[in-house]
Design an enzyme around this catalytic site. Structure first.
Site, PDB file in Angstrom:
ATOM      1  N   TYR A 112      18.755  42.430 134.557  1.00  0.00           N
ATOM      2  CA  TYR A 112      18.733  43.842 134.166  1.00  0.00           C
ATOM      3  C   TYR A 112      18.178  44.692 135.305  1.00  0.00           C
ATOM      4  O   TYR A 112      18.747  45.733 135.652  1.00  0.00           O
ATOM      5  CB  TYR A 112      17.879  44.037 132.906  1.00  0.00           C
ATOM      6  CG  TYR A 112      18.451  43.417 131.661  1.00  0.00           C
ATOM      7  CD1 TYR A 112      19.354  44.105 130.862  1.00  0.00           C
ATOM      8  CD2 TYR A 112      18.075  42.133 131.262  1.00  0.00           C
ATOM      9  CE1 TYR A 112      19.883  43.539 129.706  1.00  0.00           C
ATOM     10  CE2 TYR A 112      18.594  41.555 130.105  1.00  0.00           C
ATOM     11  CZ  TYR A 112      19.496  42.259 129.341  1.00  0.00           C
ATOM     12  OH  TYR A 112      20.016  41.700 128.203  1.00  0.00           O
ATOM     13  N   ASN A 135      27.688  49.208 125.154  1.00  0.00           N
ATOM     14  CA  ASN A 135      28.955  48.875 125.801  1.00  0.00           C
ATOM     15  C   ASN A 135      30.087  48.819 124.769  1.00  0.00           C
ATOM     16  O   ASN A 135      30.091  47.946 123.903  1.00  0.00           O
ATOM     17  CB  ASN A 135      28.824  47.512 126.508  1.00  0.00           C
ATOM     18  CG  ASN A 135      30.076  47.081 127.231  1.00  0.00           C
ATOM     19  OD1 ASN A 135      31.069  47.780 127.261  1.00  0.00           O
ATOM     20  ND2 ASN A 135      30.022  45.893 127.802  1.00  0.00           N
ATOM     21  N   CYS A 143      28.980  42.343 129.565  1.00  0.00           N
ATOM     22  CA  CYS A 143      27.530  42.473 129.365  1.00  0.00           C
ATOM     23  C   CYS A 143      26.873  41.129 129.038  1.00  0.00           C
ATOM     24  O   CYS A 143      25.657  40.993 129.181  1.00  0.00           O
ATOM     25  CB  CYS A 143      27.210  43.527 128.316  1.00  0.00           C
ATOM     26  SG  CYS A 143      28.073  43.332 126.761  1.00  0.00           S
ATOM     27  N   HIS A 144      27.666  40.126 128.671  1.00  0.00           N
ATOM     28  CA  HIS A 144      27.094  38.790 128.442  1.00  0.00           C
ATOM     29  C   HIS A 144      26.572  38.183 129.742  1.00  0.00           C
ATOM     30  O   HIS A 144      25.788  37.239 129.706  1.00  0.00           O
ATOM     31  CB  HIS A 144      28.119  37.860 127.776  1.00  0.00           C
ATOM     32  CG  HIS A 144      29.362  37.642 128.568  1.00  0.00           C
ATOM     33  ND1 HIS A 144      30.409  38.543 128.558  1.00  0.00           N
ATOM     34  CD2 HIS A 144      29.731  36.637 129.400  1.00  0.00           C
ATOM     35  CE1 HIS A 144      31.373  38.091 129.342  1.00  0.00           C
ATOM     36  NE2 HIS A 144      30.980  36.927 129.877  1.00  0.00           N
ATOM     37  N   GLU A 170      32.174  30.224 130.950  1.00  0.00           N
ATOM     38  CA  GLU A 170      32.258  30.608 132.362  1.00  0.00           C
ATOM     39  C   GLU A 170      31.522  29.629 133.279  1.00  0.00           C
ATOM     40  O   GLU A 170      31.462  29.844 134.487  1.00  0.00           O
ATOM     41  CB  GLU A 170      31.720  32.017 132.539  1.00  0.00           C
ATOM     42  CG  GLU A 170      32.583  33.057 131.839  1.00  0.00           C
ATOM     43  CD  GLU A 170      32.187  34.491 132.128  1.00  0.00           C
ATOM     44  OE1 GLU A 170      31.369  34.726 133.052  1.00  0.00           O
ATOM     45  OE2 GLU A 170      32.698  35.395 131.456  1.00  0.00           O
TER      46      GLU A 170
END
Length: 178
Positions: A112, A135, A143-144, A170
């Site tokens: 962040y 978002n 945003c993950h 991912e």
């Protein structure tokens, strides 16, 4: 256009509500079962000043988002190429979300505070967290991929289990055991 197209698609993380205008994909909503879906559609109609029109065939404005999300969940897409309608966000939030979309690729994470630094506001980590919470395009604007500086997951509007699954998809986290 005085309407926006919407549909609900199944995914590895549950049903997703997708909404699009002529400008592009405008909203992705997690856990889009009946109550969440209906509430989200009402909020979108009010914010966009347009009426929702269900796209039952998944064609037209939603065909490409549906295809790209299916490829993402199948592990065949690492970057989205969709036109986006940014009308549901503005100011600092839009600046942060655009930096996230453009500067944090698949398989990586950012803190962040680091994201705050990138947009020229060191020390604005909490404001970045608020931007993530607002978002309108999660998954596509990832945003993950934003985590705490100490390695913690932080928050996530879709729930922490959903965030874990996306990061595992991912390759950032190990796959959940069950």
């Amino acid at each position: 256009m005085n309407s926006f197209a919407w549909t609900v698609v199944d995914s590895d993380i549950g049903p997703l509500l997708l909404a699009a205008t002529d400008e592009g994909l405008v909203s992705v909503v997690f856990h889009a079962r009946a109550g969440v879906r209906d509430r989200a559609l009402g909020q979108l109609a009010a914010r966009l000043g347009r009426e929702p029109v269900e796209d039952v065939t998944g064609s037209g404005l939603l065909a490409e988002p549906i295809r790209e999300l299916a490829e993402y969940f199948a592990g065949r897409r690492k970057e989205f190429g969709l036109p986006l309608d940014w009308s549901l966000t503005s100011g600092f939030n839009r600046q942060v979300l655009r930096e996230l979309a453009d500067g944090v690729p698949y398989g990586t994470v950012v803190g962040y505070g680091d994201l705050a630094d990138r947009v020229g506001l060191p020390g604005a980590a909490q404001a970045v967290g608020a931007a993530m919470g607002s978002n309108p395009l999660p998954l596509v604007v990832p945003c993950h991929r934003v985590v705490e500086s100490d390695g913690g997951l932080g928050g996530f509007g879709g729930g922490l289990e959903t965030k874990r699954k996306l990061l595992a998809l991912e390759g950032v986290l190990p796959q959940p055991l069950f």
